[in-house]
Design an enzyme around this catalytic site. Structure first.
Site, PDB file in Angstrom:
ATOM      1  CE1 TYR A 104      73.828  46.490  38.789  1.00 18.81           C
ATOM      2  CE2 TYR A 104      72.207  48.249  39.065  1.00 18.81           C
ATOM      3  CZ  TYR A 104      73.479  47.826  38.719  1.00 18.81           C
ATOM      4  OH  TYR A 104      74.401  48.740  38.288  1.00 18.81           O
ATOM      5  CG  ASP A 117      68.105  58.654  42.239  1.00 19.69           C
ATOM      6  OD1 ASP A 117      68.115  58.568  40.986  1.00 19.69           O
ATOM      7  OD2 ASP A 117      69.142  58.525  42.919  1.00 19.69           O
ATOM      8  CE  LYS A 170      63.621  54.288  38.588  1.00 15.66           C
ATOM      9  NZ  LYS A 170      64.134  55.649  38.891  1.00 15.66           N
TER      10      LYS A 170
HETATM   11  P1  ITT Z   1      64.871  57.703  35.914  1.00 14.28           P
HETATM   12  O1  ITT Z   1      66.066  58.354  36.567  1.00 14.28           O
HETATM   13  O2  ITT Z   1      64.502  58.350  34.624  1.00 14.28           O
HETATM   14  O3  ITT Z   1      63.704  57.538  36.853  1.00 14.28           O
HETATM   15  P2  ITT Z   1      66.641  55.388  35.811  1.00 14.28           P
HETATM   16  O4  ITT Z   1      66.462  54.014  35.292  1.00 14.28           O
HETATM   17  O5  ITT Z   1      67.826  56.171  35.343  1.00 14.28           O
HETATM   18  O6  ITT Z   1      65.274  56.183  35.504  1.00 14.28           O
HETATM   19  P3  ITT Z   1      67.638  55.737  38.517  1.00 14.28           P
HETATM   20  O7  ITT Z   1      68.450  56.897  38.121  1.00 14.28           O
HETATM   21  O8  ITT Z   1      66.825  55.844  39.775  1.00 14.28           O
HETATM   22  O9  ITT Z   1      66.604  55.310  37.374  1.00 14.28           O
HETATM   23  O10 ITT Z   1      68.588  54.488  38.606  1.00 14.28           O
HETATM   24  C1  ITT Z   1      68.170  53.352  39.235  1.00 14.28           C
HETATM   25  C2  ITT Z   1      69.015  52.196  38.804  1.00 14.28           C
HETATM   26  O11 ITT Z   1      69.058  51.285  39.916  1.00 14.28           O
HETATM   27  C3  ITT Z   1      68.344  51.455  37.642  1.00 14.28           C
HETATM   28  O12 ITT Z   1      68.931  51.793  36.427  1.00 14.28           O
HETATM   29  C4  ITT Z   1      68.630  50.008  38.015  1.00 14.28           C
HETATM   30  O13 ITT Z   1      69.888  49.666  37.526  1.00 14.28           O
HETATM   31  C5  ITT Z   1      68.702  50.006  39.533  1.00 14.28           C
HETATM   32  N1  ITT Z   1      67.406  49.640  40.109  1.00 14.28           N
HETATM   33  C6  ITT Z   1      66.524  50.447  40.759  1.00 14.28           C
HETATM   34  N2  ITT Z   1      65.424  49.797  41.119  1.00 14.28           N
HETATM   35  C7  ITT Z   1      65.592  48.536  40.677  1.00 14.28           C
HETATM   36  C8  ITT Z   1      64.783  47.383  40.725  1.00 14.28           C
HETATM   37  O14 ITT Z   1      63.564  47.395  41.249  1.00 14.28           O
HETATM   38  N3  ITT Z   1      65.254  46.275  40.165  1.00 14.28           N
HETATM   39  C9  ITT Z   1      66.475  46.230  39.604  1.00 14.28           C
HETATM   40  N4  ITT Z   1      67.279  47.279  39.498  1.00 14.28           N
HETATM   41  C10 ITT Z   1      66.858  48.426  40.039  1.00 14.28           C
END
Ligand code: ITT
Length: 206
Positions: free
Chosen positions: A162, A85, A21
């Site tokens: 994903y 998120d 991210k």
């Molecule tokens: P933070 O909460 O610490 O920011 P995280 O990876 O846990 O990091 P989230 O709680 O927002 O992030 O979960 C988002 C999930 O959705 C992430 O683990 C991926 O599985 C999916 N995801 C989000 N954006 C994505 C993207 O651009 N490409 C692929 N998968 C994505």
């Protein structure tokens, strides 16, 4: 020599444990006049609690509030903070895994999600991101959506999460895992949410 190299960019500290991210946000926002660094508290990305059974907007706001609490009273108190998120919402599964995307990725995995979808011809899905920025004076949020289809198989090594099973409708049939990050970001939920939030940041505050 480029004028943007000589202008001070506003620094945003991204509160996230996900380094993918940070690198995507950094590339997207550098074109818009911002610099992005991970928020580190005692040299570590802070562990933010994600309230369950909430929408991603509530979770993003909770994350930015927790980040704000963590920097209060430290030398980072005046920094501008960023949190996000996001998740994958599959139409035929009623929006699952949605807010549980991170958990489902680490438990079922991509092959488990494809298995859930194996008998399903309706393969529409969307990535959603809610980005929150806290300037100290105000919290701004913006949503970005990327519509697409769940692929039949895992394909591509780029991106994260994903990406290898998501074919964006605005692309050319490849999965996000088969795209370079600049291609992905030009159409992604994260790209759209970050562009929207940067426009709101540029508006004079009320
Ligand atoms: P933070 O909460 O610490 O920011 P995280 O990876 O846990 O990091 P989230 O709680 O927002 O992030 O979960 C988002 C999930 O959705 C992430 O683990 C991926 O599985 C999916 N995801 C989000 N954006 C994505 C993207 O651009 N490409 C692929 N998968 C994505």
């Amino acid at each position: 020599s480029d004028i943007t190299d000589r202008v001070d960019k506003m620094l945003l500290l991204f509160a996230t444990g996900n380094k993918h991210k940070v690198s995507e946000a950094s590339a997207i926002l550098s074109h818009l006049g911002y610099e992005v660094e991970p928020l580190l508290i005692r040299e570590k990305a802070p562990e933010l609690i994600e309230p369950q059974a909430e929408g991603i907007e509530e979770v993003a706001i909770s994350k930015i509030k927790q980040a704000r609490e963590l920097v209060m009273g430290t030398e980072l108190e005046d920094s501008v903070l960023l949190a996000e998120d996001s998740g994958l919402f599959i139409d035929s599964l009623g929006g699952f895994p949605g807010p549980y995307s991170s958990y489902v990725e680490s438990t079922l995995g991509l092959s488990g999600v494809l298995k859930l979808m194996s008998a399903e011809s309706e393969r529409g899905a969307e990535f959603r991101a809610v980005t929150a920025v806290c300037t100290g004076r105000r919290v701004i949020t913006a949503t970005g959506i990327c519509r697409g289809q769940i692929s039949g198989e895992i394909s591509g090594e780029m991106g994260f999460g994903y990406d290898p099973i998501f074919i964006p409708d605005d692309g050319d049939g490849r999965t996000c895992g088969e795209m370079h990050s600049s291609e992905k970001s030009s159409i992604s939920h994260r790209g759209r949410a970050l562009k929207a939030v940067s426009e709101l940041l540029n508006l004079p505050s009320k």
